[in-house]
Design an enzyme around this catalytic site. Structure first.
Site, PDB file in Angstrom:
ATOM      1  N   GLU A 261       0.825  -1.218   0.000  1.00  0.00           N
ATOM      2  CA  GLU A 261       0.000   0.000   0.000  1.00  0.00           C
ATOM      3  C   GLU A 261       0.858   1.267   0.000  1.00  0.00           C
ATOM      4  O   GLU A 261       2.073   1.209   0.222  1.00  0.00           O
ATOM      5  CB  GLU A 261      -0.930  -0.001   1.217  1.00  0.00           C
TER       6      GLU A 261
ATOM      7  N   LYS B 153      -5.939  10.476   0.861  1.00  0.00           N
ATOM      8  CA  LYS B 153      -5.906   9.127   1.443  1.00  0.00           C
ATOM      9  C   LYS B 153      -7.145   8.403   0.932  1.00  0.00           C
ATOM     10  O   LYS B 153      -8.268   8.774   1.272  1.00  0.00           O
ATOM     11  CB  LYS B 153      -5.908   9.264   2.967  1.00  0.00           C
TER      12      LYS B 153
ATOM     13  N   VAL C  28      -5.401   0.231   3.235  1.00  0.00           N
ATOM     14  CA  VAL C  28      -5.557  -1.224   3.152  1.00  0.00           C
ATOM     15  C   VAL C  28      -6.784  -1.560   2.300  1.00  0.00           C
ATOM     16  O   VAL C  28      -6.712  -2.396   1.399  1.00  0.00           O
ATOM     17  CB  VAL C  28      -5.666  -1.843   4.562  1.00  0.00           C
TER      18      VAL C  28
ATOM     19  N   ASP D  22     -16.269   5.638  14.734  1.00  0.00           N
ATOM     20  CA  ASP D  22     -15.117   5.542  13.836  1.00  0.00           C
ATOM     21  C   ASP D  22     -14.627   4.096  13.744  1.00  0.00           C
ATOM     22  O   ASP D  22     -13.933   3.599  14.627  1.00  0.00           O
ATOM     23  CB  ASP D  22     -13.994   6.463  14.331  1.00  0.00           C
TER      24      ASP D  22
ATOM     25  N   SER E 240     -12.789   1.620  10.860  1.00  0.00           N
ATOM     26  CA  SER E 240     -12.111   1.669   9.568  1.00  0.00           C
ATOM     27  C   SER E 240     -12.827   0.838   8.514  1.00  0.00           C
ATOM     28  O   SER E 240     -13.310  -0.270   8.790  1.00  0.00           O
ATOM     29  CB  SER E 240     -10.676   1.159   9.712  1.00  0.00           C
ATOM     30  N   ALA E 241     -12.834   1.362   7.297  1.00  0.00           N
ATOM     31  CA  ALA E 241     -13.391   0.621   6.157  1.00  0.00           C
ATOM     32  C   ALA E 241     -12.542  -0.615   5.832  1.00  0.00           C
ATOM     33  O   ALA E 241     -12.980  -1.483   5.072  1.00  0.00           O
ATOM     34  CB  ALA E 241     -13.471   1.532   4.936  1.00  0.00           C
ATOM     35  N   ASP E 242     -11.344  -0.709   6.416  1.00  0.00           N
ATOM     36  CA  ASP E 242     -10.508  -1.895   6.185  1.00  0.00           C
ATOM     37  C   ASP E 242     -11.227  -3.177   6.616  1.00  0.00           C
ATOM     38  O   ASP E 242     -11.057  -4.236   5.992  1.00  0.00           O
ATOM     39  CB  ASP E 242      -9.193  -1.803   6.980  1.00  0.00           C
TER      40      ASP E 242
ATOM     41  N   LYS F  52      -3.475  -1.766  14.495  1.00  0.00           N
ATOM     42  CA  LYS F  52      -2.618  -0.816  15.210  1.00  0.00           C
ATOM     43  C   LYS F  52      -3.077  -0.661  16.660  1.00  0.00           C
ATOM     44  O   LYS F  52      -4.265  -0.547  16.936  1.00  0.00           O
ATOM     45  CB  LYS F  52      -2.636   0.529  14.479  1.00  0.00           C
TER      46      LYS F  52
HETATM   47  N1  PSU Z   1       0.008   0.362   8.604  1.00  0.00           N
HETATM   48  C1  PSU Z   1       0.996   1.159   9.131  1.00  0.00           C
HETATM   49  N2  PSU Z   1       0.834   2.509   9.022  1.00  0.00           N
HETATM   50  C2  PSU Z   1      -0.261   3.079   8.393  1.00  0.00           C
HETATM   51  C3  PSU Z   1      -1.279   2.237   7.851  1.00  0.00           C
HETATM   52  C4  PSU Z   1      -1.094   0.887   7.995  1.00  0.00           C
HETATM   53  O1  PSU Z   1       1.990   0.660   9.700  1.00  0.00           O
HETATM   54  O2  PSU Z   1      -0.362   4.317   8.328  1.00  0.00           O
HETATM   55  C5  PSU Z   1      -2.494   2.866   7.165  1.00  0.00           C
HETATM   56  C6  PSU Z   1      -3.218   1.870   6.233  1.00  0.00           C
HETATM   57  O3  PSU Z   1      -3.325   2.460   4.959  1.00  0.00           O
HETATM   58  C7  PSU Z   1      -4.592   1.670   6.860  1.00  0.00           C
HETATM   59  C8  PSU Z   1      -4.813   3.024   7.440  1.00  0.00           C
HETATM   60  O4  PSU Z   1      -5.572   1.290   5.923  1.00  0.00           O
HETATM   61  O5  PSU Z   1      -3.538   3.299   8.061  1.00  0.00           O
HETATM   62  C9  PSU Z   1      -5.974   3.047   8.416  1.00  0.00           C
HETATM   63  O6  PSU Z   1      -6.601   4.282   8.342  1.00  0.00           O
HETATM   64  P1  PSU Z   1      -8.059   4.485   9.007  1.00  0.00           P
HETATM   65  O7  PSU Z   1      -7.859   4.151  10.459  1.00  0.00           O
HETATM   66  O8  PSU Z   1      -8.380   5.961   8.780  1.00  0.00           O
HETATM   67  O9  PSU Z   1      -9.002   3.575   8.305  1.00  0.00           O
HETATM   68 MN    MN Z   2     -11.672   6.092  10.490  1.00  0.00          MN
END
Ligand code: PSU
Ligand code: MN
Length: 309
Positions: free
Chosen positions: A25, A86, A106, A138, A140-142, A159
């Site tokens: 990614e 993003k 992701v 909140d 994530s769409a992941d 994370k």
């Molecule tokens: N893994 C990492 N650092 C990152 C990410 C993943 O070590 O920054 C990114 C990925 O692109 C993941 C995103 O999809 O963080 C999650 O963002 P959000 O929580 O807004 O869905």
């Molecule tokens: Mn989010």
């Protein structure tokens, strides 16, 4: 109508010949790490994939083209750029349609990998359910993407800035196989283990590849999440990080950081609060994930060749 998809020649050749390819990614480059470590890491990750005999395909949208594999110049430009979009499932098509440039999360990388017929993808940590999601909603769409797009994602878990128990509850509800690699507990990004038992455990890339193909044969939609523990020597003890995560979360709240900005803000603050230690660990775990993903892609290529005679 179609849309513009541009592949590097080595990715196109590997796919045509049924050889191992690993998707990577780009949000981790633009929003997850500071320059120049972001570009250095992206290059090191690609080298790690190659060292394991697979071809890396870093994915991003550049000037309206969906790129499967980036040139060295593109990596550098993306890594230095500020204000890059993003992109997740909701915005990737709009970015392509308007000729924009954006880094794929992701979720969006899974979509692109599947379009390119790449089965395996390595990242650092997936997005998930944020702490306080019962107020902010909140999530994530992941997570939803893992439920619908058939790509095996190798990550060091979700994370640790997230609510990990809630994240794994949602994955269970969505029917996503969550596999711990070589251990019984789920890893927690900067830490190799957590108190959470892993729903599934596998010990070889072959088993993971076979499970991927079995899901496809059964017509089950969605992918697999392989959680790969950070190497012991590179981890940060949870006791060290926990108060710093609390501090970063409180600051995000106080500054009204919302939506797409939350994760980049928290990662950036932890980098500062740990004086760079969180980044060093993040780099180590991404490299470790790239290695395992390449091995799984190799097993997938071998088993698929077996299938077709
Ligand atoms: N893994 C990492 N650092 C990152 C990410 C993943 O070590 O920054 C990114 C990925 O692109 C993941 C995103 O999809 O963080 C999650 O963002 P959000 O929580 O807004 O869905
Ligand atoms: Mn989010």
């Amino acid at each position: 109508m179609s849309f513009p998809m541009v592949m590097t020649p080595d990715v196109a050749a590997a796919l045509a010949e049924g050889r191992a390819v690993v998707a990577l990614e780009s949000t981790i480059i633009t929003h997850g790490m500071p320059y120049p470590q972001n570009v250095e890491t992206a290059r090191a990750v690609e080298a790690e994939v190659r060292a394991e005999g697979a071809v890396p395909a870093t994915i991003a949208v550049i000037d309206g083209d969906l790129h499967i594999g980036l040139s060295d110049d593109m990596l550098e430009t993306l890594g230095q750029a500020t204000g890059v979009a993003k992109l997740s499932r909701a915005d990737i098509a709009a970015c392509i349609a308007t000729g924009g440039t954006g880094a794929t999360t992701v979720a969006a990388t899974m979509i692109a990998a599947h379009l390119a017929e790449i089965g395996v993808f390595a990242t650092g940590g997936i997005g998930g359910v944020h702490r306080g999601a019962e107020r902010s909603f909140d999530v994530s769409a992941d997570l939803q993407e893992l439920a619908q797009t058939p790509v095996t994602v190798v990550a060091a878990g979700a994370k640790a800035i997230l609510d990990l128990p809630k994240t794994f509850e949602v994955l269970e509800t969505l029917g996503v196989p969550v596999i711990a690699y070589g251990q019984d507990s789920l890893p927690a990004f900067w830490s190799a283990t957590s108190p959470l038992p892993a729903p599934l455990r596998m010990d070889t890339p072959d088993q993971i590849a076979k499970a991927h193909l079995t899901r496809a044969a059964m017509g089950l939609p969605g992918g697999q999440l392989v959680t790969n523990p950070i190497p012991q020597g590179a981890q940060i003890p949870h006791e060290t990080l926990a108060p710093l995560i609390e501090q970063a979360l409180a600051e995000a709240d106080a500054q009204n950081i919302t939506a797409k900005d939350v994760t980049p803000f928290l990662l950036g603050r932890l980098f500062e609060l740990t004086e760079g230690a969180s980044l060093t660990a993040n780099i180590a775990l991404v490299l470790n994930n790239a290695r395992l993903a390449a091995q799984i892609a190799g097993a997938l290529a071998a088993q698929s060749a077996g299938d077709h005679g």
